[in-house]
Design a protein around this motif. Structure first.
Motif, PDB file in Angstrom:
ATOM      1  N   UNK A  69       2.195  30.716  68.286  1.00 34.10           N
ATOM      2  CA  UNK A  69       1.839  29.872  70.226  1.00 34.10           C
ATOM      3  C   UNK A  69       0.465  30.950  70.961  1.00 34.10           C
ATOM      4  N   UNK A  70       1.218  32.196  70.310  1.00 33.59           N
ATOM      5  CA  UNK A  70      -0.384  32.898  71.167  1.00 33.59           C
ATOM      6  C   UNK A  70      -0.870  33.810  69.756  1.00 33.59           C
ATOM      7  N   UNK A  71      -0.466  34.959  69.453  1.00 27.35           N
ATOM      8  CA  UNK A  71      -1.402  35.697  68.680  1.00 27.35           C
ATOM      9  C   UNK A  71       0.228  36.030  67.264  1.00 27.35           C
ATOM     10  N   UNK A  72      -0.239  35.889  66.229  1.00 26.85           N
ATOM     11  CA  UNK A  72       0.144  36.171  65.370  1.00 26.85           C
ATOM     12  C   UNK A  72       0.843  37.979  65.084  1.00 26.85           C
ATOM     13  N   UNK A  73       2.420  38.270  65.395  1.00 24.20           N
ATOM     14  CA  UNK A  73       2.712  39.074  65.544  1.00 24.20           C
ATOM     15  C   UNK A  73       2.065  39.369  67.636  1.00 24.20           C
ATOM     16  N   UNK A  74       2.019  39.076  67.910  1.00 27.10           N
ATOM     17  CA  UNK A  74       1.296  39.922  69.166  1.00 27.10           C
ATOM     18  C   UNK A  74       2.428  39.329  70.618  1.00 27.10           C
ATOM     19  N   UNK A  75       3.084  38.180  70.242  1.00 28.86           N
ATOM     20  CA  UNK A  75       3.824  37.209  71.598  1.00 28.86           C
ATOM     21  C   UNK A  75       4.775  37.819  71.481  1.00 28.86           C
ATOM     22  N   UNK A  76       5.985  36.949  71.673  1.00 26.81           N
ATOM     23  CA  UNK A  76       7.107  37.218  72.521  1.00 26.81           C
ATOM     24  C   UNK A  76       8.689  36.377  71.492  1.00 26.81           C
ATOM     25  N   UNK A  77       9.594  37.009  71.528  1.00 20.42           N
ATOM     26  CA  UNK A  77      10.572  36.972  70.285  1.00 20.42           C
ATOM     27  C   UNK A  77      11.882  36.638  71.248  1.00 20.42           C
ATOM     28  N   UNK A  78      12.663  35.523  71.424  1.00 25.92           N
ATOM     29  CA  UNK A  78      14.238  34.881  71.733  1.00 25.92           C
ATOM     30  C   UNK A  78      15.113  34.548  70.843  1.00 25.92           C
ATOM     31  N   UNK A  79      16.233  35.013  71.530  1.00 23.15           N
ATOM     32  CA  UNK A  79      17.346  34.457  70.512  1.00 23.15           C
ATOM     33  C   UNK A  79      18.086  34.376  71.592  1.00 23.15           C
ATOM     34  N   UNK A  80      19.250  33.164  71.438  1.00 20.82           N
ATOM     35  CA  UNK A  80      20.009  32.316  72.393  1.00 20.82           C
ATOM     36  C   UNK A  80      21.243  32.566  71.425  1.00 20.82           C
ATOM     37  N   UNK A  81      22.730  33.599  71.883  1.00 15.49           N
ATOM     38  CA  UNK A  81      23.737  33.415  70.817  1.00 15.49           C
ATOM     39  C   UNK A  81      25.101  33.155  72.100  1.00 15.49           C
ATOM     40  N   UNK A  82      26.142  32.782  71.877  1.00 15.96           N
ATOM     41  CA  UNK A  82      27.063  32.377  72.412  1.00 15.96           C
ATOM     42  C   UNK A  82      26.975  33.548  72.478  1.00 15.96           C
ATOM     43  N   UNK A  83      28.239  33.738  73.661  1.00 18.20           N
ATOM     44  CA  UNK A  83      28.306  35.478  74.425  1.00 18.20           C
ATOM     45  C   UNK A  83      28.475  36.583  72.777  1.00 18.20           C
ATOM     46  N   UNK A  84      30.278  36.093  71.879  1.00 20.92           N
ATOM     47  CA  UNK A  84      30.222  37.495  71.067  1.00 20.92           C
ATOM     48  C   UNK A  84      28.855  38.095  70.402  1.00 20.92           C
ATOM     49  N   UNK A  85      28.393  36.681  70.073  1.00 21.74           N
ATOM     50  CA  UNK A  85      27.009  37.223  68.642  1.00 21.74           C
ATOM     51  C   UNK A  85      25.633  37.681  69.559  1.00 21.74           C
ATOM     52  N   UNK A  86      25.542  37.747  71.071  1.00 19.91           N
ATOM     53  CA  UNK A  86      25.286  37.606  71.971  1.00 19.91           C
ATOM     54  C   UNK A  86      24.955  39.677  72.389  1.00 19.91           C
ATOM     55  N   UNK A  87      26.410  39.542  72.950  1.00 23.49           N
ATOM     56  CA  UNK A  87      27.001  41.262  73.027  1.00 23.49           C
ATOM     57  C   UNK A  87      26.568  41.714  71.841  1.00 23.49           C
ATOM     58  N   UNK A  88      26.646  41.323  70.485  1.00 22.94           N
ATOM     59  CA  UNK A  88      26.503  42.102  68.978  1.00 22.94           C
ATOM     60  C   UNK A  88      25.039  42.399  68.886  1.00 22.94           C
ATOM     61  N   UNK A  89      24.178  40.913  69.160  1.00 20.33           N
ATOM     62  CA  UNK A  89      22.969  41.593  68.948  1.00 20.33           C
ATOM     63  C   UNK A  89      22.872  42.697  70.160  1.00 20.33           C
ATOM     64  N   UNK A  90      22.580  42.288  70.968  1.00 20.00           N
ATOM     65  CA  UNK A  90      22.518  43.414  72.753  1.00 20.00           C
ATOM     66  C   UNK A  90      22.630  44.929  72.020  1.00 20.00           C
ATOM     67  N   UNK A  91      23.995  44.970  71.857  1.00 21.18           N
ATOM     68  CA  UNK A  91      24.213  46.156  71.082  1.00 21.18           C
ATOM     69  C   UNK A  91      23.977  46.747  70.717  1.00 21.18           C
ATOM     70  N   UNK A  92      23.654  46.319  68.847  1.00 20.33           N
ATOM     71  CA  UNK A  92      22.535  46.925  68.412  1.00 20.33           C
ATOM     72  C   UNK A  92      21.281  47.562  68.615  1.00 20.33           C
ATOM     73  N   UNK A  93      20.912  46.575  69.643  1.00 18.28           N
ATOM     74  CA  UNK A  93      19.399  46.722  69.960  1.00 18.28           C
ATOM     75  C   UNK A  93      19.012  47.850  70.990  1.00 18.28           C
ATOM     76  N   UNK A  94      20.954  47.744  71.587  1.00 22.10           N
ATOM     77  CA  UNK A  94      20.405  48.922  72.671  1.00 22.10           C
ATOM     78  C   UNK A  94      20.855  50.686  71.788  1.00 22.10           C
ATOM     79  N   UNK A  95      20.923  50.883  70.868  1.00 27.01           N
ATOM     80  CA  UNK A  95      20.494  52.083  69.783  1.00 27.01           C
ATOM     81  C   UNK A  95      19.625  52.185  69.378  1.00 27.01           C
ATOM     82  N   UNK A  96      18.307  50.975  69.067  1.00 26.34           N
ATOM     83  CA  UNK A  96      17.085  51.493  69.216  1.00 26.34           C
ATOM     84  C   UNK A  96      16.314  50.923  69.818  1.00 26.34           C
ATOM     85  N   UNK A  97      15.949  50.934  71.198  1.00 27.27           N
ATOM     86  CA  UNK A  97      14.925  50.363  71.369  1.00 27.27           C
ATOM     87  C   UNK A  97      15.894  50.322  73.520  1.00 27.27           C
ATOM     88  N   UNK A  98      15.244  51.278  73.682  1.00 27.83           N
ATOM     89  CA  UNK A  98      15.501  51.313  75.604  1.00 27.83           C
ATOM     90  C   UNK A  98      14.871  49.915  76.311  1.00 27.83           C
TER      91      UNK A  98
END
Ligand SMILES: Cc1ncc(COP(=O)(O)O)c(C=O)c1O
Length: 402
Positions: free
Chosen positions: A240-269
């Motif tokens: 849409x804008x720049x290859x590898x320089x844009x934004x990425x999005x995820x939408x998920x039901x709460x259990x999946x959303x929380x699982x993803x957010x938890x994983x990410x919290x260990x990786x990046x502030x």
């Protein structure tokens, strides 16, 4: 080799070409559409009062989450903004399931399996391979997955953990899944297991270049089928804008959303909020994104039309393809097992094509038939020559295999 083909091949080779038709990247003129991002003044505070220069907002700034949620037709509270790569978010979701899982971590289970439509996206396969997950392939029909094969696989196999698919302008086949197809998939997968994970990679959600089939937003189909708790939908601004320089999005039901957010919290502030705000300032809202995508379509369409014109002169006994109406690829199927040979011949002339087998798990195309063409990156003149080389190579390889 037929004399005329032989001399044509020799003439092409004599040109000393060096053309890369491998990856589906935007052309420079498409990137120019977003040049404003390079010099834009970004405010230090978001309208909602967040300082984008500091840590915080690990799920993304509200304005960017709102934009992503509107594109994916999902609720804001179930939508997060990652870094620039949706592939990374998908990887993190698989990793989260592997380490923690919705109920049992996948790592504590044996014979993990995933369903993968083919021909498909090589990096989905690499990702699953990293986790030792067996890939069960399933054909595409032109309007989604083959439900007969899907149901048969569910009957036959235990421990299928889910499916990863590209439901609009699929890479590389261009399939846009019908609502009926997605709904049937959601119902069958849920009946199979309440842990069956539906991963919808909407990399080409807004990337129509010709009139395309209508599709109910995937999130709406998920909600209607009651599959929210086992589904996630992804998209990004890489094209849409720049290859590898844009934004990425995820939408998920709460259990999946929380699982993803938890994983990410260990990786990046938190991720780059200045880039999030920059994109919101530039694209503004869903209408702004759609307007931007119309400009992309104007640039991309002539390239695909050029490719269609070149491929349509080939005798269908040599090979066929379905005309995509969006996305970045053409998926060509040779009738004889010649894909590797065609690509070798092209390389010999100086035209690089994605390696044979790339569209299948473990680089193994059982029929050696599928070739992925990516027309967007080249200028029209180079593309014309590359297609001439491809068609010549195709005819030569077809004759050789007689
Ligand atoms: C199906 C599919 N998913 C994901 C990606 C990568 O997207 P991103 O840049 O958001 O990681 C691509 C890019 O080629 C793609 O074709």
């Amino acid at each position: 080799m037929e004399k005329s083909l032989e001399s044509k091949f020799a003439a092409l080779k004599a040109q000393g070409l060096s053309i890369d038709l491998t990856r589906g990247k935007p052309g420079a003129d498409q990137l120019d559409l977003s040049n404003a991002l390079l010099s834009m003044e970004v405010f230090s505070q978001t309208p909602s009062g967040v300082d984008v220069r500091n840590y915080g907002e690990p799920l993304g700034i509200l304005e960017a989450r709102t934009l992503g949620a509107s594109l994916l037709s999902a609720p804001v509270e179930k939508t997060l903004v990652g870094e620039q790569s949706s592939l990374l978010l998908i990887y993190q979701l698989i990793l989260a399931n592997y380490l923690f899982g919705l109920k049992t971590p996948w790592k504590d289970q044996e014979n993990l399996k995933f369903i993968c439509p083919v021909p498909g996206f090589d990096r989905h396969f690499r990702l699953l391979e990293d986790f030792g997950i067996e890939m069960l392939t399933i054909p595409l029909t032109g309007s989604g997955i083959d439900m007969k094969v899907f149901n048969a696989l569910l009957q036959e196999h235990e421990n299928i953990k889910g499916i990863v698919c590209v439901p609009r302008h699929s890479n590389p086949t261009g399939d846009t899944y019908s609502d009926e197809n997605i709904t049937a998939m959601l119902e069958a997968g849920q009946s199979y297991s309440e842990e069956f994970l539906f991963i919808f990679d909407h990399a080409y959600l807004l990337h129509d270049f010709l009139p395309s089939p209508d599709q109910t937003p995937t999130w709406e189909l998920i909600t209607r089928s009651g599959a929210e708790d086992q589904a996630a939908v992804f998209c990004s601004f890489s094209k849409v804008t720049f290859g590898g320089g844009g934004l990425a999005f995820a939408s998920a039901g709460m259990p999946v959303f929380n699982l993803l957010a938890r994983q990410r919290a260990s990786m990046i502030v938190c991720s780059d909020k200045a880039n999030q705000l920059r994109h919101v300032q530039f694209l503004k809202d869903q209408t702004g994104v759609i307007e931007q995508m119309k400009k992309h379509a104007e640039i991309v369409r002539p390239k695909f039309e050029l490719a269609f014109a070149a491929l349509d002169v080939v005798n269908p006994e040599i090979g066929t393809y379905l005309k995509p109406t969006g996305g970045y690829f053409i998926s060509y199927n040779a009738k004889r097992p010649i894909a590797a040979r065609v690509i070798e011949l092209c390389k010999d002339v100086g035209v690089l094509i994605t390696p044979a087998g790339s569209t299948y798990p473990h680089f193994y195309d059982p029929l050696d038939s599928n070739i992925r063409l990516a027309p967007t990156f080249l200028g029209m003149d180079e593309l014309k020559v590359a297609l001439e080389v491809f068609v010549t190579a195709l005819m030569i390889a077809h004759q050789e295999a007689a």
